[in-house]
Design a protein around this motif. Structure first.
Motif, PDB file in Angstrom:
ATOM      1  N   ASN A 293     -10.049 -18.430  11.452  1.00 52.45           N
ATOM      2  CA  ASN A 293     -10.917 -18.145  12.331  1.00 52.45           C
ATOM      3  C   ASN A 293     -12.653 -18.020  11.904  1.00 52.45           C
ATOM      4  O   ASN A 293     -13.257 -18.566  11.993  1.00 52.45           O
ATOM      5  CB  ASN A 293     -10.940 -17.397  13.256  1.00 52.45           C
ATOM      6  N   THR A 294     -12.811 -16.936  10.472  1.00 52.63           N
ATOM      7  CA  THR A 294     -13.973 -16.877  10.730  1.00 52.63           C
ATOM      8  C   THR A 294     -14.729 -16.887   9.154  1.00 52.63           C
ATOM      9  O   THR A 294     -15.405 -16.101   9.164  1.00 52.63           O
ATOM     10  CB  THR A 294     -14.617 -15.055  11.142  1.00 52.63           C
ATOM     11  N   SER A 295     -13.329 -16.785   8.440  1.00 52.79           N
ATOM     12  CA  SER A 295     -12.855 -16.379   6.830  1.00 52.79           C
ATOM     13  C   SER A 295     -12.659 -18.197   6.313  1.00 52.79           C
ATOM     14  O   SER A 295     -12.332 -18.492   6.324  1.00 52.79           O
ATOM     15  CB  SER A 295     -12.043 -15.173   6.592  1.00 52.79           C
ATOM     16  N   CYS A 296     -12.814 -17.858   5.152  1.00 48.24           N
ATOM     17  CA  CYS A 296     -12.858 -18.410   3.691  1.00 48.24           C
ATOM     18  C   CYS A 296     -11.433 -17.932   2.815  1.00 48.24           C
ATOM     19  O   CYS A 296     -11.861 -16.197   2.651  1.00 48.24           O
ATOM     20  CB  CYS A 296     -13.710 -19.304   3.330  1.00 48.24           C
ATOM     21  N   TYR A 297     -10.589 -18.184   1.933  1.00 49.74           N
ATOM     22  CA  TYR A 297     -10.272 -18.037   1.273  1.00 49.74           C
ATOM     23  C   TYR A 297      -9.367 -18.946   0.355  1.00 49.74           C
ATOM     24  O   TYR A 297      -9.487 -19.883   0.348  1.00 49.74           O
ATOM     25  CB  TYR A 297      -8.169 -17.386   1.657  1.00 49.74           C
ATOM     26  N   PHE A 298      -9.145 -18.448  -0.798  1.00 45.40           N
ATOM     27  CA  PHE A 298      -9.171 -18.786  -1.981  1.00 45.40           C
ATOM     28  C   PHE A 298      -8.525 -18.016  -2.863  1.00 45.40           C
ATOM     29  O   PHE A 298      -7.960 -16.719  -3.137  1.00 45.40           O
ATOM     30  CB  PHE A 298     -10.406 -18.458  -3.202  1.00 45.40           C
ATOM     31  N   ILE A 299      -7.112 -18.412  -2.620  1.00 43.06           N
ATOM     32  CA  ILE A 299      -5.855 -18.185  -4.263  1.00 43.06           C
ATOM     33  C   ILE A 299      -6.027 -18.785  -5.423  1.00 43.06           C
ATOM     34  O   ILE A 299      -6.566 -20.578  -6.311  1.00 43.06           O
ATOM     35  CB  ILE A 299      -4.263 -19.183  -3.409  1.00 43.06           C
TER      36      ILE A 299
ATOM     37  N   LYS B  99       0.852 -19.504   2.640  1.00 46.85           N
ATOM     38  CA  LYS B  99       0.070 -20.641   2.060  1.00 46.85           C
ATOM     39  C   LYS B  99       0.534 -20.130   0.520  1.00 46.85           C
ATOM     40  O   LYS B  99       0.013 -20.226  -0.216  1.00 46.85           O
ATOM     41  CB  LYS B  99      -1.418 -20.290   1.818  1.00 46.85           C
ATOM     42  N   LEU B 100       1.072 -19.247   0.693  1.00 50.64           N
ATOM     43  CA  LEU B 100       1.589 -18.295  -0.382  1.00 50.64           C
ATOM     44  C   LEU B 100       3.096 -19.085  -1.689  1.00 50.64           C
ATOM     45  O   LEU B 100       3.499 -19.341  -0.196  1.00 50.64           O
ATOM     46  CB  LEU B 100       1.944 -16.856  -0.361  1.00 50.64           C
ATOM     47  N   ASN B 101       2.652 -18.246  -2.669  1.00 48.63           N
ATOM     48  CA  ASN B 101       4.360 -19.425  -3.411  1.00 48.63           C
ATOM     49  C   ASN B 101       4.945 -17.698  -3.585  1.00 48.63           C
ATOM     50  O   ASN B 101       4.423 -16.830  -3.547  1.00 48.63           O
ATOM     51  CB  ASN B 101       3.679 -19.624  -4.920  1.00 48.63           C
ATOM     52  N   ARG B 102       6.206 -17.831  -3.123  1.00 49.96           N
ATOM     53  CA  ARG B 102       7.119 -16.794  -2.951  1.00 49.96           C
ATOM     54  C   ARG B 102       7.568 -16.254  -4.370  1.00 49.96           C
ATOM     55  O   ARG B 102       7.789 -15.161  -3.882  1.00 49.96           O
ATOM     56  CB  ARG B 102       8.446 -17.191  -2.720  1.00 49.96           C
ATOM     57  N   LYS B 103       7.449 -16.792  -5.074  1.00 48.62           N
ATOM     58  CA  LYS B 103       7.599 -16.264  -6.200  1.00 48.62           C
ATOM     59  C   LYS B 103       6.682 -15.608  -7.013  1.00 48.62           C
ATOM     60  O   LYS B 103       6.751 -15.316  -8.245  1.00 48.62           O
ATOM     61  CB  LYS B 103       8.098 -17.214  -7.942  1.00 48.62           C
ATOM     62  N   SER B 104       5.297 -15.743  -6.920  1.00 47.32           N
ATOM     63  CA  SER B 104       4.328 -15.080  -7.820  1.00 47.32           C
ATOM     64  C   SER B 104       3.832 -13.729  -6.187  1.00 47.32           C
ATOM     65  O   SER B 104       4.062 -13.796  -5.662  1.00 47.32           O
ATOM     66  CB  SER B 104       2.877 -15.982  -7.390  1.00 47.32           C
ATOM     67  N   SER B 105       3.011 -12.661  -7.225  1.00 49.39           N
ATOM     68  CA  SER B 105       2.616 -11.561  -6.628  1.00 49.39           C
ATOM     69  C   SER B 105       1.159 -11.847  -6.354  1.00 49.39           C
ATOM     70  O   SER B 105       0.450 -12.760  -7.210  1.00 49.39           O
ATOM     71  CB  SER B 105       2.911 -10.791  -7.059  1.00 49.39           C
ATOM     72  N   TYR B 106       0.021 -11.502  -5.983  1.00 47.38           N
ATOM     73  CA  TYR B 106      -0.992 -11.197  -5.342  1.00 47.38           C
ATOM     74  C   TYR B 106      -1.799 -10.667  -5.234  1.00 47.38           C
ATOM     75  O   TYR B 106      -1.708  -9.447  -3.906  1.00 47.38           O
ATOM     76  CB  TYR B 106      -1.339 -12.911  -3.804  1.00 47.38           C
ATOM     77  N   TYR B 107      -3.245 -10.036  -6.032  1.00 41.09           N
ATOM     78  CA  TYR B 107      -3.606  -8.830  -5.519  1.00 41.09           C
ATOM     79  C   TYR B 107      -4.538  -8.854  -4.523  1.00 41.09           C
ATOM     80  O   TYR B 107      -4.780 -10.279  -4.028  1.00 41.09           O
ATOM     81  CB  TYR B 107      -4.977  -8.024  -6.888  1.00 41.09           C
ATOM     82  N   MET B 108      -4.958  -8.050  -3.697  1.00 42.47           N
ATOM     83  CA  MET B 108      -5.932  -7.654  -2.208  1.00 42.47           C
ATOM     84  C   MET B 108      -6.518  -6.354  -2.234  1.00 42.47           C
ATOM     85  O   MET B 108      -6.031  -5.777  -3.487  1.00 42.47           O
ATOM     86  CB  MET B 108      -4.664  -7.729  -0.932  1.00 42.47           C
ATOM     87  N   GLY B 109      -7.417  -6.755  -1.220  1.00 44.50           N
ATOM     88  CA  GLY B 109      -8.735  -5.623  -1.827  1.00 44.50           C
ATOM     89  C   GLY B 109      -8.457  -4.036  -0.994  1.00 44.50           C
ATOM     90  O   GLY B 109      -8.886  -3.245  -0.773  1.00 44.50           O
TER      91      GLY B 109
ATOM     92  N   PHE C 234      -0.983  -5.517  -4.114  1.00 47.47           N
ATOM     93  CA  PHE C 234      -0.835  -7.190  -3.966  1.00 47.47           C
ATOM     94  C   PHE C 234       0.550  -6.966  -3.451  1.00 47.47           C
ATOM     95  O   PHE C 234       0.654  -6.756  -2.490  1.00 47.47           O
ATOM     96  CB  PHE C 234      -0.279  -7.562  -5.325  1.00 47.47           C
ATOM     97  N   ILE C 235       0.653  -8.291  -2.454  1.00 45.08           N
ATOM     98  CA  ILE C 235       1.548  -9.071  -1.665  1.00 45.08           C
ATOM     99  C   ILE C 235       2.693  -9.265  -2.534  1.00 45.08           C
ATOM    100  O   ILE C 235       2.224 -10.594  -3.124  1.00 45.08           O
ATOM    101  CB  ILE C 235       0.621 -10.011  -0.455  1.00 45.08           C
TER     102      ILE C 235
ATOM    103  N   TRP D 254       6.899 -11.124   3.270  1.00 47.34           N
ATOM    104  CA  TRP D 254       5.718 -10.579   2.382  1.00 47.34           C
ATOM    105  C   TRP D 254       5.931  -9.537   3.392  1.00 47.34           C
ATOM    106  O   TRP D 254       5.478  -9.373   4.055  1.00 47.34           O
ATOM    107  CB  TRP D 254       4.577 -12.519   3.189  1.00 47.34           C
ATOM    108  N   GLY D 255       5.528  -8.869   1.978  1.00 43.16           N
ATOM    109  CA  GLY D 255       4.548  -8.074   2.579  1.00 43.16           C
ATOM    110  C   GLY D 255       3.635  -6.867   0.967  1.00 43.16           C
ATOM    111  O   GLY D 255       3.465  -7.549   0.547  1.00 43.16           O
ATOM    112  N   TRP D 256       3.640  -5.256   1.379  1.00 47.03           N
ATOM    113  CA  TRP D 256       2.687  -5.165   0.702  1.00 47.03           C
ATOM    114  C   TRP D 256       3.605  -3.927   0.123  1.00 47.03           C
ATOM    115  O   TRP D 256       4.341  -3.435  -0.113  1.00 47.03           O
ATOM    116  CB  TRP D 256       1.512  -4.274   0.947  1.00 47.03           C
TER     117      TRP D 256
END
Length: 135
Positions: A14-20, A56-66, A105-106, A113-115
């Motif tokens: 909607n209002t944002s752009c995301y980069f993984i 959009k995420l790979n279930r085998k990876s973890s991703y830092y968030m802000g 991280f997610i 999915w969770g934090w």
């Protein structure tokens, strides 16, 4: 008319752009990389944003968030200073109360999915977010 767009290779919502990211860094380095692209680590304000991103995420990876908890404050804070709303959180059970883990991280755990709270020096992939650019 006003057109909203995102940089090449970024996902649009909607209002944002995301980069993984595909590379793994600690939390501070991840935030620096996002800042270097004119963005910040992912801030989740609404449930729909969590759903959009996790599709959009790979279930085998973890991703830092802000989201982090600076040691001297003992309270979760978003990198963009938006308020931390307890009613819009997606913690895995028992995850938000370890006082030795100050970064978030997610991840995909037990079928959803969770934090997760984690040590900030753990290398992880990350998700950057920026506002859409309006022309």
């Amino acid at each position: 008319k006003v057109w909203g767009c995102c940089p090449e290779n970024w996902m649009v919502s909607n209002t944002s752009c995301y980069f993984i990211t595909s590379e793994e860094n600690n939390w501070t380095e991840s935030e620096k990389k996002c800042t270097g692209m004119g963005a910040h680590l992912l801030v989740i304000n609404i449930k729909e944003e969590q759903l959009f991103i996790t599709q959009k995420l790979n279930r085998k990876s973890s991703y830092y968030m802000g989201l982090s908890e600076p040691k001297w404050i003992d309270q979760w804070q978003w990198v963009d200073q938006s308020p931390y709303k307890k009613n819009v959180t997606f913690w895995h059970p028992g995850e938000s109360n370890n006082h030795k883990q100050h970064c978030v991280f997610i991840s995909f755990l037990n079928g959803k999915w969770g934090w997760n709270a984690a040590s900030c020096d753990m290398p992880q992939k990350s998700i950057c977010e920026m506002m859409k650019i309006y022309l």
